[in-house]
Design a protein around this motif. Structure first.
Motif, short mmCIF file in Angstrom:
data_model
loop_
_atom_site.label_atom_id
_atom_site.label_comp_id
_atom_site.label_asym_id
_atom_site.label_seq_id
_atom_site.Cartn_x
_atom_site.Cartn_y
_atom_site.Cartn_z
N VAL A 44 -65.65 -74.74 22.75
CA VAL A 44 -65.03 -73.88 23.77
C VAL A 44 -66.10 -73.46 24.77
O VAL A 44 -67.20 -73.04 24.38
CB VAL A 44 -64.41 -72.61 23.13
N ARG A 45 -65.78 -73.57 26.03
CA ARG A 45 -66.70 -73.16 27.09
C ARG A 45 -66.10 -71.99 27.85
O ARG A 45 -64.98 -72.08 28.34
CB ARG A 45 -66.98 -74.33 28.04
N GLY A 46 -66.84 -70.91 27.95
CA GLY A 46 -66.35 -69.71 28.61
C GLY A 46 -66.98 -69.47 29.97
O GLY A 46 -68.10 -69.93 30.24
N GLU A 47 -66.26 -68.76 30.80
CA GLU A 47 -66.76 -68.40 32.13
C GLU A 47 -66.22 -67.01 32.48
O GLU A 47 -65.05 -66.72 32.24
CB GLU A 47 -66.28 -69.42 33.17
N ILE A 48 -67.08 -66.18 33.05
CA ILE A 48 -66.68 -64.87 33.52
C ILE A 48 -66.82 -64.84 35.03
O ILE A 48 -67.92 -65.08 35.57
CB ILE A 48 -67.53 -63.75 32.87
N ALA A 49 -65.73 -64.61 35.72
CA ALA A 49 -65.72 -64.67 37.18
C ALA A 49 -66.74 -63.70 37.77
O ALA A 49 -66.88 -62.57 37.30
CB ALA A 49 -64.33 -64.34 37.70
#
Length: 283
Positions: A44-49
């Motif tokens: 899983v790859r996460g990103e926070i705007a």
């Protein structure tokens, strides 16, 4: 396999660091999560705007736990966006975890999971990655369920929940304060006061509980008390939120508008909002 959900921020009635009992209330400011699952994805790859260097382990772990329990261990991506400032005491981590859990369930097409159970998945993820000392079930339950909740954070038991309709004033200074870095041993020294606050909260005397909590934790965490003194005696309740640096006050709107004029003279952001009773929801 796409899903999208949102969950609100929250303010503190009782910080659970002192005695294990906590209480919080949902605030009308959302964090939104978008999840895309792929059975062929490797992890899983996460990103926070707007925060490319932010720690994404919490939201990634939320996806992993949900797909392990309700899916087939799918990987994929998760992206959160929010107007709630991180590390400000407004439960941004709990809101992000709740939104991610609900978005992942939405992506899997699972819509019959009890909200308390879904909330506990996010709490487990927070403990797994070490972003919380207490597990923050109080913050997470307020965000997921809406209203004000009182919890035992040692057993993850919901002790009380009530829908409330409050006006809320929030002041967030520009600095950050991470809950996991708080001096837990120092906070435990005010446990007798925290136990009194818990009694007030369980008796529905939330405003008084907030204010006693605020002065006690300002002392324990070396936070300023001037914002609280400016709020009293006009507001219903005022407190340091979480381990800070934000302060929240609840009361009549005209009183909060007057207080806003004082709080706005300080660096940071001051905003007037309301409580939320619906909690987390899919979009």
């Amino acid at each position: 396999m796409d899903g999208r959900a949102a969950a609100p921020a929250a303010g503190t009635v009782l910080n659970a660091l002192a005695c294990g009992t906590g209480a919080a209330f949902a605030i009308d400011e959302d964090t939104t999560a978008t999840v895309r699952l792929d059975a062929d994805a490797d992890g899983v790859r996460g990103e926070i705007a707007d925060a490319p260097d932010a720690d994404t382990r919490l939201i990634e772990r939320c996806v992993e736990l949900v797909t392990a329990e309700f899916g087939d261990g799918e990987g994929g991506t998760v992206r959160t966006e929010s107007d709630v400032p991180m590390a400000s005491g407004l439960k941004s981590s709990s809101a992000a975890a709740n939104a991610t859990v609900l978005a992942t369930l939405d992506a899997l097409g699972v819509n019959d999971v009890d909200r308390e159970a879904a909330c506990r998945v996010g709490v487990t993820a927070a403990r797994d990655v070490g972003v919380t000392v207490t597990g923050a079930f109080d913050d997470a339950s307020a965000s997921m369920l809406g209203g004000v909740t009182v919890t035992d954070n040692e057993s993850d038991e919901l002790l009380a929940r009530e829908e409330v309709d409050w006006n809320v004033l929030v002041w967030t200074p520009p600095e950050q304060s991470f809950s996991a870095d708080a001096d837990a041993a120092r906070c435990r020294r005010i446990a007798p006061v925290a136990e009194l606050v818990a009694e007030l909260a369980l008796d529905g005397r939330y405003g008084e509980a907030m204010t006693v909590n605020g002065f006690a934790f300002c002392a324990a965490l070396d936070a300023p008390t001037e914002p609280m003194l400016e709020a009293l005696p006009d507001v219903t309740g005022v407190s340091l939120s979480g381990t800070g640096p934000s302060f929240t006050a609840v009361g009549e709107r005209d009183q909060l508008e007057e207080l806003r004029d004082q709080w706005e003279t300080r660096p940071g952001t001051t905003w007037l909002t309301t409580t939320r009773t619906d909690g987390g929801r899919t979009r």
